[in-house]
Design an enzyme around this catalytic site. Sequence first.
Site, PDB file in Angstrom:
ATOM      1  N   GLY A 273      27.435  34.713  64.465  1.00 32.50           N
ATOM      2  CA  GLY A 273      26.698  35.064  63.251  1.00 32.50           C
ATOM      3  C   GLY A 273      26.954  34.071  62.128  1.00 32.50           C
ATOM      4  O   GLY A 273      26.028  33.523  61.551  1.00 32.50           O
ATOM      5  N   MET A 275      30.508  31.704  59.984  1.00 35.91           N
ATOM      6  CA  MET A 275      31.903  31.286  60.046  1.00 35.91           C
ATOM      7  C   MET A 275      32.449  31.033  58.654  1.00 35.91           C
ATOM      8  O   MET A 275      31.826  30.336  57.857  1.00 35.91           O
ATOM      9  CB  MET A 275      31.995  30.029  60.928  1.00 35.91           C
ATOM     10  N   ASN A 277      34.759  29.226  57.199  1.00 33.03           N
ATOM     11  CA  ASN A 277      35.509  28.017  56.825  1.00 33.03           C
ATOM     12  C   ASN A 277      35.771  27.981  55.324  1.00 33.03           C
ATOM     13  O   ASN A 277      34.887  28.251  54.525  1.00 33.03           O
ATOM     14  CB  ASN A 277      34.701  26.770  57.201  1.00 33.03           C
ATOM     15  N   HIS A 309      30.680  39.578  54.355  1.00 34.09           N
ATOM     16  CA  HIS A 309      31.757  39.483  55.358  1.00 34.09           C
ATOM     17  C   HIS A 309      32.445  38.111  55.283  1.00 34.09           C
ATOM     18  O   HIS A 309      33.673  38.037  55.168  1.00 34.09           O
ATOM     19  CB  HIS A 309      31.172  39.733  56.739  1.00 34.09           C
ATOM     20  N   GLU A 310      31.667  37.067  55.339  1.00 37.60           N
ATOM     21  CA  GLU A 310      32.269  35.728  55.348  1.00 37.60           C
ATOM     22  C   GLU A 310      32.955  35.453  54.014  1.00 37.60           C
ATOM     23  O   GLU A 310      34.039  34.875  53.979  1.00 37.60           O
ATOM     24  CB  GLU A 310      31.225  34.649  55.652  1.00 37.60           C
ATOM     25  N   HIS A 313      36.309  37.144  53.829  1.00 41.55           N
ATOM     26  CA  HIS A 313      37.341  36.475  54.619  1.00 41.55           C
ATOM     27  C   HIS A 313      38.206  35.546  53.757  1.00 41.55           C
ATOM     28  O   HIS A 313      39.323  35.225  54.142  1.00 41.55           O
ATOM     29  CB  HIS A 313      36.704  35.632  55.726  1.00 41.55           C
TER      30      HIS A 313
END
Length: 896
Positions: A273, A275, A277, A309-310, A313
């Site tokens: 979906g 990432m 980084n 969501h990302e 993180h």
Amino acid sequence: MPQDHSVVRLEDYQPTPYQIDRVSMAFRLDPMQTEITTTLRMAPRQGSNNSQALKLQGDEINLIGARLNGSALDASHYEATPDSFVLHKPPQETFILEFVTRVAPDNNTQLMGLYRSSGTYCTQCEAEGFRRITYFYDRPDVLSVYEVRIEAPKDVPYLLANGNLIDSGDMDTPEGFDTAQAWHYAVWQDPFPKPSYLFAMVAGDLARVEDHFITRSGRNVALHIYVEHGKEDRVAYAMDSLKRSMKWDEDVFDREYDLDIFMILAVSDFNMGAMENKGLNIFNDKYVLAKPDTATDTDYALIEAVIAHEYFHNWTGNRITCRDWFQLCLKEGLTVFRDQEFSSDMRSRPVKRISDVRQLRARQFPEDSGPLAHPVRPEAYSEINNFYTATVYEKGAELCRMLKTLIGDDGFKDGLDLYFKRFDGQAVTIEDFLASFEEACSVNLTQFSQWYRQAGTPNLVATYTYDAARGQMSLTIEQSCPPTPGQPTKKLMQIPVRFGLVARDGSSATFSGIRDAKSGSLIGGSDCTLLTLTNREHTYIFEGVSTDALPSLARGFSAPIHLRTNLTLEDQLILVRHDTDPFNRWEATQFVLMDHLIRQTRANQSSSIAVDQPVNAALIEALKTCLLDDSLEHAFRAQLLQVPSEADIAREIGKNVNPDAIHAARESLRQELAKALGTTLVELYQSLQDGGAFQPDSASAGRRALRNGLLDLILAAGEGTAKGIATAHYNEASNMTDRFAALAAMTLNRSTAADALLTDFHDRYADDALVIDKWLSLQASSPQEGTIGKVKTLMDHPSFSMSNPNRVRALIGAFAMNNPIQFNRKDGEGFKLVADIILTLDRSNPQTAARLANNFRSWKVLEASRQTSAERELRRIANTEVLSKDVADIVNRCLQ
Ligand code: PHE
Ligand code: ZN
């Protein structure tokens, strides 16, 4: 790719003997020959045994040169293979190790490491992709500060990496390149130490959409979203979601962003979906791009959730990361929990809960009950890519939610605050996470921690009796957990069961207190709403119960369990009408529908001319009342209308599953419901006509969801006038949500108008890959006999490509996942088709091939002849000579 089928075990964890505190890299970009110079500043780790050789990982590394402290290494001092680099006698103080490696981004079909997507250079390093760029300790507990220089011809204008831009400018064209082409460079520095899986580098000719966010401490953060030229008009919703995520994380979790810039790149070739980084998220463009005439409400909701969501993180995953990949749920479960909370606050909390539970049951429950079952924190793996699962993500999120339920909102906040404070900048474990809550809240989570160790969905059996004379209700709840691979017996779990009492007449029911039947001790007073199971069996005595009442259990789905109760169909119908917990109200509706579906399926299975069972008249009445109840949200009413899926029914039946009998049962129920609800459906449908411009907000989406759900059910009753209504719905739609809903309803209900509209749809959107994905998926999901031939034909369609994971998932993934009767065909043709594709795809993209192979996970619940055909295909794959570790792992576990 290494053909190493060894197993990695949690119990074998050892820190690395050396640390890498600084990494500087220089990328000289070229599609076929990118040269990468990597300089590592390393030192023996304190307290470790340094007599060991230094061994770094690689994957298909082409080493051009290696230097130690500035001097070229003599071949006798090291050993380099494509998948490892060993330095025989590493220095015992700080040293500099340098590698020059070469990769061909254009040949990288795995989409791991450095590759190109539509001409853009990008990287994907989680979980073990960094080792495809250079040799490294490619594991999450090695944290380093990175400086990255990117050199490229000027026709690649944007050069990006993690952190802050510290330098850029023109440079001489490097030797060996066309001197007519001018070059430039950029240097990025990321001040936050990070593991290699969070590394990212991007270079491309892209469009940039800019905005900014002022953090609560007043810092101005630049927000940049990069997309392909021409897609700039599809970025607004993603940008808005990002700003809302940043604000929400400050308000709800006290988490502020830490760099001066946050970048997102959308690419069309991506295995997953998105990432996270550091400072440079890379997204599958499906989770960024949206405009009303190309994206549905579901797409908008997913974009909002994935962007959040990302972004989340950054704290849960990046600032605090995982010690090893066994701890994956530490970042993923917690971050899914956080994005679910965010979406609940942005939209309707009850509706979000219902859709999350639907998803958990559809994706995680089958995993947990089949050969691929594994604990939320696994203890062994042979291929880590296969553990980015619904269990780690979604069940992992449920564990965070249960923790919050058990220790309360304030305790949960205190525990998380301590976690962030104590472990910032570290790579930690689930034990560290749980210890923060134990300490902050003075609780013991030893029994709770079993949820991380034990696979399988626990079963709860609840039995209640009501004694009118004494005004008492007795409630017994027993827990058990089925065996799963490698775990024949299970320990008892700590299970939070939220509850309430619902009076039979719909009035409110009260009680004075709850006692434990065995010990006699008081468990809770009149305001108690939570039972915490710790024993195999508990009996609770509710005293002073005001009126004849029913227990409404596991409200809000307070634990990821299977619940059986002795509530009768009539009792459940009382909950359908009166439960004040919206989740359980929906759940009761599903229970009554499921009861019907199971009886009908059994009847179909035992006779080829089974009669349709009458649908419970009280249910029809209750549904009608709910549908017309304007105090209920549209989106909630839409959920009530959605009959349990074929997969839901299969799971409930659990063995000897015949997908044809299930399909027929579900079709006949929908038809009966539609007939019985008759004009109610049509009138409500007509009243929901949407005027004005498309708005993606939750209320507008809810209205469309209900209207489109009604259309689908109206069509189920048969074509008649419905065909005209649906065709108009399609033609007059002012947005993709409505247009696609009409097309889907017509296709899946086998309308005679469907084919013409499918052609029309294709011609309208032929140039739009993400819309064509919907078109591919829908045709692959059609229950028609001819679908299998259609899928094969579509594989030759110019818009299909085996090298693009979105296309593969849209066509083949949808066929295997959304089309139970055609994938599970008795003649085995469905399995064969998918197996053939897995084998072809495995040669270029093993990760995506392994994901497809997951669709075989429930083969053992099928009736005998289908099992035989599924097993034949699984064995055919397993016996193929050259097979990736990814696919081999899934297939071998399925066969165990
Ligand atoms: N870590 C990503 C997430 O946010 C998922 C992912 C895993 C992406 C592996 C790419 C590769 O969930
Ligand atoms: Zn994640």
